[in-house]
Design a protein around this motif. Structure first.
Motif, mmCIF file in Angstrom:
data_model
loop_
_atom_site.group_PDB
_atom_site.id
_atom_site.type_symbol
_atom_site.label_atom_id
_atom_site.label_comp_id
_atom_site.label_asym_id
_atom_site.label_seq_id
_atom_site.Cartn_x
_atom_site.Cartn_y
_atom_site.Cartn_z
ATOM 1 N N ASP A 191 -75.216 30.993 -10.104
ATOM 2 C CA ASP A 191 -74.704 30.721 -11.442
ATOM 3 C C ASP A 191 -73.325 30.090 -11.291
ATOM 4 O OD1 ASP A 191 -73.175 31.150 -13.932
ATOM 5 O OD2 ASP A 191 -74.930 32.286 -14.587
ATOM 6 N N LEU A 192 -73.154 28.855 -11.731
ATOM 7 C CA LEU A 192 -71.907 28.140 -11.510
ATOM 8 C C LEU A 192 -70.748 28.670 -12.358
ATOM 9 C CD1 LEU A 192 -73.308 24.517 -11.189
ATOM 10 C CD2 LEU A 192 -72.284 25.902 -9.380
ATOM 11 N N ALA A 193 -71.050 29.335 -13.447
ATOM 12 C CA ALA A 193 -69.982 29.885 -14.290
ATOM 13 C C ALA A 193 -69.393 31.157 -13.678
ATOM 14 C CB ALA A 193 -70.511 30.171 -15.692
ATOM 15 N N THR A 194 -70.243 32.003 -13.113
ATOM 16 C CA THR A 194 -69.785 33.279 -12.571
ATOM 17 C C THR A 194 -69.744 33.303 -11.045
ATOM 18 O OG1 THR A 194 -72.039 34.194 -12.484
ATOM 19 C CG2 THR A 194 -70.809 34.432 -14.559
ATOM 20 N N MET A 195 -70.375 32.294 -10.395
ATOM 21 C CA MET A 195 -70.534 32.221 -8.941
ATOM 22 C C MET A 195 -71.316 33.424 -8.409
ATOM 23 S SD MET A 195 -69.352 29.316 -8.309
ATOM 24 C CE MET A 195 -69.279 29.216 -6.524
ATOM 25 N N ARG A 196 -72.135 33.998 -9.244
ATOM 26 C CA ARG A 196 -73.002 35.107 -8.822
ATOM 27 C C ARG A 196 -74.288 34.532 -8.253
ATOM 28 N NH1 ARG A 196 -75.531 39.915 -12.697
ATOM 29 N NH2 ARG A 196 -76.782 40.930 -11.055
ATOM 30 N N GLU A 197 -74.703 35.050 -7.089
ATOM 31 C CA GLU A 197 -75.918 34.555 -6.458
ATOM 32 C C GLU A 197 -77.050 35.575 -6.587
ATOM 33 O OE1 GLU A 197 -75.620 35.851 -1.808
ATOM 34 O OE2 GLU A 197 -74.673 33.955 -2.369
ATOM 35 N N THR A 198 -78.276 35.034 -6.643
ATOM 36 C CA THR A 198 -79.468 35.867 -6.794
ATOM 37 C C THR A 198 -80.524 35.418 -5.794
ATOM 38 O OG1 THR A 198 -79.071 36.118 -9.179
ATOM 39 C CG2 THR A 198 -81.286 36.629 -8.373
ATOM 40 N N PRO A 199 -81.027 36.307 -4.942
ATOM 41 C CA PRO A 199 -82.096 35.917 -4.024
ATOM 42 C C PRO A 199 -83.390 35.669 -4.795
ATOM 43 C CG PRO A 199 -81.688 38.281 -3.873
ATOM 44 C CD PRO A 199 -80.618 37.719 -4.768
ATOM 45 N N LEU A 200 -84.107 34.622 -4.422
ATOM 46 C CA LEU A 200 -85.376 34.338 -5.076
ATOM 47 C C LEU A 200 -86.494 35.146 -4.434
ATOM 48 C CD1 LEU A 200 -85.183 30.499 -5.808
ATOM 49 C CD2 LEU A 200 -84.117 32.442 -6.977
ATOM 50 N N ALA A 201 -87.635 35.198 -5.115
ATOM 51 C CA ALA A 201 -88.741 36.052 -4.672
ATOM 52 C C ALA A 201 -89.429 35.534 -3.421
ATOM 53 C CB ALA A 201 -89.756 36.207 -5.805
ATOM 54 N N GLU A 202 -89.169 34.282 -3.048
ATOM 55 C CA GLU A 202 -89.737 33.738 -1.812
ATOM 56 C C GLU A 202 -89.031 34.381 -0.617
ATOM 57 O OE1 GLU A 202 -91.736 32.765 0.590
ATOM 58 O OE2 GLU A 202 -92.317 31.018 -0.625
ATOM 59 N N ARG A 203 -89.763 35.182 0.148
ATOM 60 C CA ARG A 203 -89.171 35.880 1.275
ATOM 61 C C ARG A 203 -89.397 35.181 2.602
ATOM 62 N NH1 ARG A 203 -87.090 40.769 0.278
ATOM 63 N NH2 ARG A 203 -87.460 41.694 -1.765
ATOM 64 N N GLU A 204 -90.240 34.161 2.629
ATOM 65 C CA GLU A 204 -90.411 33.386 3.848
ATOM 66 C C GLU A 204 -89.218 32.435 4.015
ATOM 67 O OE1 GLU A 204 -92.787 33.753 6.148
ATOM 68 O OE2 GLU A 204 -93.531 35.437 4.939
ATOM 69 N N SER A 205 -88.976 32.015 5.232
ATOM 70 C CA SER A 205 -87.875 31.095 5.498
ATOM 71 C C SER A 205 -88.210 29.709 4.946
ATOM 72 C CB SER A 205 -87.625 31.007 6.999
ATOM 73 O OG SER A 205 -86.507 30.206 7.276
ATOM 74 N N VAL A 206 -87.282 29.119 4.213
ATOM 75 C CA VAL A 206 -87.464 27.800 3.613
ATOM 76 C C VAL A 206 -86.354 26.880 4.092
ATOM 77 C CG1 VAL A 206 -87.545 26.460 1.477
ATOM 78 C CG2 VAL A 206 -88.620 28.725 1.569
ATOM 79 N N ASP A 207 -86.725 25.884 4.884
ATOM 80 C CA ASP A 207 -85.765 24.891 5.364
ATOM 81 C C ASP A 207 -86.035 23.593 4.613
ATOM 82 O OD1 ASP A 207 -83.938 23.379 6.694
ATOM 83 O OD2 ASP A 207 -84.979 23.372 8.616
ATOM 84 N N ASP A 208 -85.623 23.545 3.356
ATOM 85 C CA ASP A 208 -85.891 22.402 2.493
ATOM 86 C C ASP A 208 -84.858 22.361 1.382
ATOM 87 O OD1 ASP A 208 -87.256 20.136 1.650
ATOM 88 O OD2 ASP A 208 -88.705 21.242 0.439
ATOM 89 N N GLN A 209 -84.734 21.195 0.760
ATOM 90 C CA GLN A 209 -83.926 21.076 -0.446
ATOM 91 C C GLN A 209 -84.877 21.191 -1.627
ATOM 92 O OE1 GLN A 209 -81.720 17.416 -0.899
ATOM 93 N NE2 GLN A 209 -80.350 18.284 -2.428
ATOM 94 N N ALA A 210 -84.787 22.292 -2.339
ATOM 95 C CA ALA A 210 -85.712 22.544 -3.443
ATOM 96 C C ALA A 210 -85.546 21.508 -4.546
ATOM 97 C CB ALA A 210 -85.479 23.951 -3.998
ATOM 98 N N ALA A 211 -86.562 21.392 -5.395
ATOM 99 C CA ALA A 211 -86.511 20.533 -6.580
ATOM 100 C C ALA A 211 -86.921 21.377 -7.782
ATOM 101 C CB ALA A 211 -87.447 19.344 -6.415
ATOM 102 N N TRP A 212 -86.361 21.060 -8.937
ATOM 103 C CA TRP A 212 -86.665 21.839 -10.137
ATOM 104 C C TRP A 212 -87.942 21.324 -10.792
ATOM 105 C CZ3 TRP A 212 -83.881 26.055 -12.132
ATOM 106 C CH2 TRP A 212 -82.750 26.409 -11.383
#
Length: 330
Positions: free
Chosen positions: A257-278
């Motif tokens: 969250d760019l306003a609070t700089m709070r981070e949240t882990p996503l439900a994907e627990r496998e390793s992801v070496d990619d740039q995600a897309a929305w």
């Protein structure tokens, strides 16, 4: 010894990737014998991706639906608003790497020569700004490792920066200079001026916020790579290192969250070496182990398979078409 071992691991990985990239490019060129079918980059309700080296298109929400495969070969691809960027290695005595900009019909508009192994690609929501990243070897400061070159192209003006490493960098508010600065994974804001990216230097990685017009970038936090900005501009999804390089699962997707700089882990627990897309305001998609998956961006839900045998996902749609088409080829 630890630093030397890490450099050797990096070098081995890059050498292996280089061999794969050249062989892959040669195979992709052979596959170009067929013209492929027409793919409209601006068609709504479709996902664009790379399959077997070619850009393809499939309807949203149905992994089993028929896929339209084009004749455009790329190692990395992205598109927005009818503008696409295809990062490709052309084989030859000395293989050449290009960032090729195409219009909605996949007709080439312009290209920028680069060097190295295609790694990331991105287009701004309006289709105006284009960026790409390649792995390269041979920079004097590498000491046996590798570096990245990240380019930015303004399709409205035609001005291209093949390697943005000379951008003014500020770490913790202070002007920073070092020969080993590397950038990768650019993502653009809606104003086509602000952007986010990863920078690495002296063994550390940082998330930076950049200003294209002022040509400067400032660090926001450590350990946040390959950011992807949400459509509303309020959140970033990124990959975070959560284990050593030798681990089977070194990366984890997080939302910031760019306003609070709070981070949240996503439900994907496998390793992801990619740039995600929305995929939409609530969901991101990404490549993992040869397939494209999606997961909610709020930390809930569960990963869902979108496409088999696919990579480099992007959401098709009209947006503000014509940014690339209005630029004359050079």
């Amino acid at each position: 010894m630890r630093g030397r071992g890490r450099a050797l691991v990096m070098l081995a990985a890059v050498v292996a990737l280089a061999g794969v990239a050249v062989a892959y490019a040669a195979a992709a060129t052979r596959r170009d014998a067929g013209p492929g079918r027409a793919v409209d980059l601006a068609a709504s309700g479709r996902v664009l991706f790379v399959r077997n080296g070619r850009v393809a298109s499939a309807p949203l929400g149905d992994p089993a639906a028929p896929v339209t495969v084009s004749g455009l070969t790329c190692q990395r691809f992205y598109a927005a608003a009818g503008t696409g960027v295809c990062v490709v290695v052309r084989p030859g005595p000395v293989p050449s790497t290009y960032a090729v900009v195409v219009d909605r019909t996949m007709k080439e508009v312009t290209r920028v020569q680069s060097a190295g192994i295609p790694n990331r690609a991105r287009v701004s929501a309006s289709g105006r700004m284009v960026s790409w990243t390649v792995f390269v070897t041979g920079d004097s400061y590498n000491r046996g490792g590798f570096s990245t070159w990240t380019g930015i192209l303004d399709t409205r003006t035609g001005y291209a920066v093949p390697n943005m490493e000379n951008i003014q960098l500020y770490i913790d508010g202070k002007r920073y200079r070092s020969a080993d600065v590397n950038y990768w994974g650019v993502t653009f804001a809606a104003d086509d001026n602000r952007f986010y990216a990863t920078v690495s230097t002296r063994g550390r990685t940082y998330l930076v916020e950049g200003d294209y017009g002022r040509w400067e970038a400032r660090t926001l936090r450590e350990n946040a790579e390959c950011p992807s900005l949400s459509p509303d501009g309020t959140r970033l999804v990124f990959k975070k290192r959560v284990a050593p390089e030798a681990s089977a699962r070194p990366w984890r997707l997080y939302a910031l969250d760019l306003a609070t700089m709070r981070e949240t882990p996503l439900a994907e627990r496998e390793s992801v070496d990619d740039q995600a897309a929305w995929l939409d305001e609530r969901t991101v998609m990404y490549g993992r182990q040869g397939d494209v998956w999606s997961v909610p961006a709020d930390g809930g839900g569960a990963p869902r398979l979108l496409l088999r045998d696919a990579a480099s996902p992007a959401l098709g749609g009209p947006g503000h078409t014509g940014a690339a088409a209005s630029m004359s080829a050079r």
